[in-house]
Each structure stands twice: as C-alpha cells, then as structure tokens.
Enzyme design. Sequence first.
Site, short mmCIF file in Angstrom:
data_model
loop_
_atom_site.label_atom_id
_atom_site.label_comp_id
_atom_site.label_asym_id
_atom_site.label_seq_id
_atom_site.Cartn_x
_atom_site.Cartn_y
_atom_site.Cartn_z
N GLU A 34 -10.00 12.82 5.92
CA GLU A 34 -8.43 11.66 5.47
C GLU A 34 -9.00 11.28 4.06
O GLU A 34 -10.31 11.35 3.67
CB GLU A 34 -8.83 10.41 5.89
CG GLU A 34 -7.93 9.66 5.55
CD GLU A 34 -7.87 8.23 6.12
OE1 GLU A 34 -6.88 7.76 6.91
OE2 GLU A 34 -9.05 8.33 7.28
N GLU B 148 -13.51 8.76 0.16
CA GLU B 148 -13.05 7.46 -0.58
C GLU B 148 -14.19 6.90 -1.28
O GLU B 148 -15.41 7.06 -1.94
CB GLU B 148 -13.35 6.38 0.54
CG GLU B 148 -12.91 4.65 -0.32
CD GLU B 148 -11.97 4.43 -0.74
OE1 GLU B 148 -11.26 3.99 -1.74
OE2 GLU B 148 -10.47 5.09 0.05
N ASP C 237 -1.36 5.92 -2.88
CA ASP C 237 -0.58 5.60 -3.68
C ASP C 237 0.22 6.09 -4.52
O ASP C 237 0.73 7.53 -4.04
CB ASP C 237 -1.49 5.22 -5.00
CG ASP C 237 -1.58 4.33 -6.44
OD1 ASP C 237 0.27 4.06 -5.98
OD2 ASP C 237 -2.25 3.73 -6.59
N LYS D 118 6.02 5.94 -11.26
CA LYS D 118 6.78 6.18 -12.02
C LYS D 118 7.03 7.92 -12.21
O LYS D 118 5.72 8.00 -11.82
CB LYS D 118 6.30 5.25 -13.63
CG LYS D 118 6.29 3.99 -13.45
CD LYS D 118 5.20 3.62 -14.17
CE LYS D 118 5.25 1.96 -14.44
NZ LYS D 118 4.97 1.08 -16.01
N ASP E 242 4.61 4.14 4.17
CA ASP E 242 5.41 3.39 4.32
C ASP E 242 6.81 3.70 3.44
O ASP E 242 7.53 2.36 3.28
CB ASP E 242 5.48 1.36 3.96
CG ASP E 242 4.55 1.63 2.91
OD1 ASP E 242 4.13 1.76 2.42
OD2 ASP E 242 4.85 0.66 2.89
N THR F 276 -3.98 2.29 10.90
CA THR F 276 -4.48 2.44 9.55
C THR F 276 -4.06 0.73 9.22
O THR F 276 -3.47 0.21 9.77
CB THR F 276 -3.67 3.09 8.44
OG1 THR F 276 -3.39 2.21 8.17
CG2 THR F 276 -4.03 4.23 8.04
N GLU F 277 -4.91 -0.05 8.33
CA GLU F 277 -5.49 -1.46 8.30
C GLU F 277 -3.78 -1.25 7.27
O GLU F 277 -2.78 -2.55 7.94
CB GLU F 277 -6.37 -1.52 7.50
CG GLU F 277 -7.68 -1.32 7.75
CD GLU F 277 -8.46 0.20 7.37
OE1 GLU F 277 -9.77 -0.04 7.71
OE2 GLU F 277 -7.81 0.71 7.39
N TYR F 278 -3.49 -0.74 6.74
CA TYR F 278 -2.23 -1.35 6.08
C TYR F 278 -1.03 -0.96 6.90
O TYR F 278 -0.12 -1.63 7.15
CB TYR F 278 -2.02 -0.29 4.77
CG TYR F 278 -2.75 -0.13 3.62
CD1 TYR F 278 -2.42 -1.25 2.87
CD2 TYR F 278 -3.92 0.81 3.00
CE1 TYR F 278 -3.38 -1.67 1.55
CE2 TYR F 278 -4.57 0.24 1.77
CZ TYR F 278 -3.95 -0.74 1.25
OH TYR F 278 -4.65 -1.56 0.05
#
Length: 216
Positions: free
Chosen positions: A44, A69, A118, A122, A154, A191-193
Amino acid sequence: MRLRNKPWAKDKIAENPQYVVPNPAEYKGNWKEVFGNENPLHIEVGTGKGQFLVGMAKQNPHINYIGIEMYESVILSALERLIEEELPNLKLLNVDANHLSEFFAKNDVDRVYLNFSDPWPKKRHAKRRLTYKTFLSMYENLLVDGGEIHFKTDNQGLFEYSLTSFSEYGLLLKYISLDLHKSDFEGNVMTEYEEKFSQKGSRIYRCEVKYLNEKD
C-alpha cells in the site's frame, strides 16, 4: 495536511525493526526471505495510520503486506496497531514512495493499493499524483507480469483523471465502482479516511486495473 510532531516517533520506529524494516534497500529482490515464505506480496503506497493493511492482513493470512509511509508521525500509529495485533504477514517501510524502485525489484510485488491519495488538484501538480504516468511506470517495474493496482478515493476529479491515466498507459480496467458502499462488492476493508468520508455521506470511488503482458 498538518501533521502533529511526535519527537518520540523516530526512537519508537528504531526500537521495532521486526515491524518497520530498517535499510529496506538491502532486501530488494529478496522480500520472500523477510517473510519466510513464498506468499504473494501486496503493498500500500501511503498507508497512513494502518487501518486498511491491518484489516487486510488479518483477513488474508496467506498474503504478505507492506505499508509504505514517509511520515514518521503517521507511520507511528500504524506501528502501534501492528504491535498490538502481532501480524507476521505485515511489515512497514518508513520511506518516500517516489523511490520505490530502490526497494523493490521486478516481480517482487503482486499488487499495489492506492487509497485516498493526495489529489493534487492543481494542473501544475499533476506529476505528483500517484496515478500519473511516471508512477504507473514505476509500479510496472516492480510488479509481476499481469500485476494489478487497486485504487480508492472520495475525490471525483482524481478518480476521473486516474481512469484516463490508466487507460492512456494501456492498463486494463477490470472493475469500476462509482459508489462502492452501495455496490455489491464484498470484502471491502475501510481506511480511516474512508470511514470518515462515508459517514459524512461522501461517495467512494474504486477501481481495479491490470498491467497487460504480451500474452494478454
């Protein structure tokens, strides 16, 4: 994203080399030795606090997992989860995903997970998106032939951009869901998000794409 500084994180990571692999470049091409078996390896990219990979490792003990991470203060939470669960099929790497080719060789990895990356909205930042073509090339160089990317977000704009990027790169779109939590998809690990956004009523987008080899 503003990160809370945790000055004790570096020491905690160093104290647990059985979970956060030190000097990972030394194991390039030899990750099966780290896990002590021949099981498939899934990684991941951007593992955050580790909820997804801990859930996946518990659900699939026959698969090895590595969470990538770069932020010490974030991977600390994943480490604490892993210490509590003591999962032998899950390791963590505290490294920058831009340099995955330094740690994994061709055929080391069977699947890449990209969860709530992320979006870099832009246009001038498009090259930073984890589904940009240079990242897709990097993943290809560490995956087995026919390896897959499983992607969740999302962010509708990032999802639409990523579908185009996958298609232009020549990846096979195996599965697409425009509203995962209202689909018939089984076995989803959040996931947490994902928990946070879905509770607010946000739609979750998901897709699975496959690299094609000469036989396909």
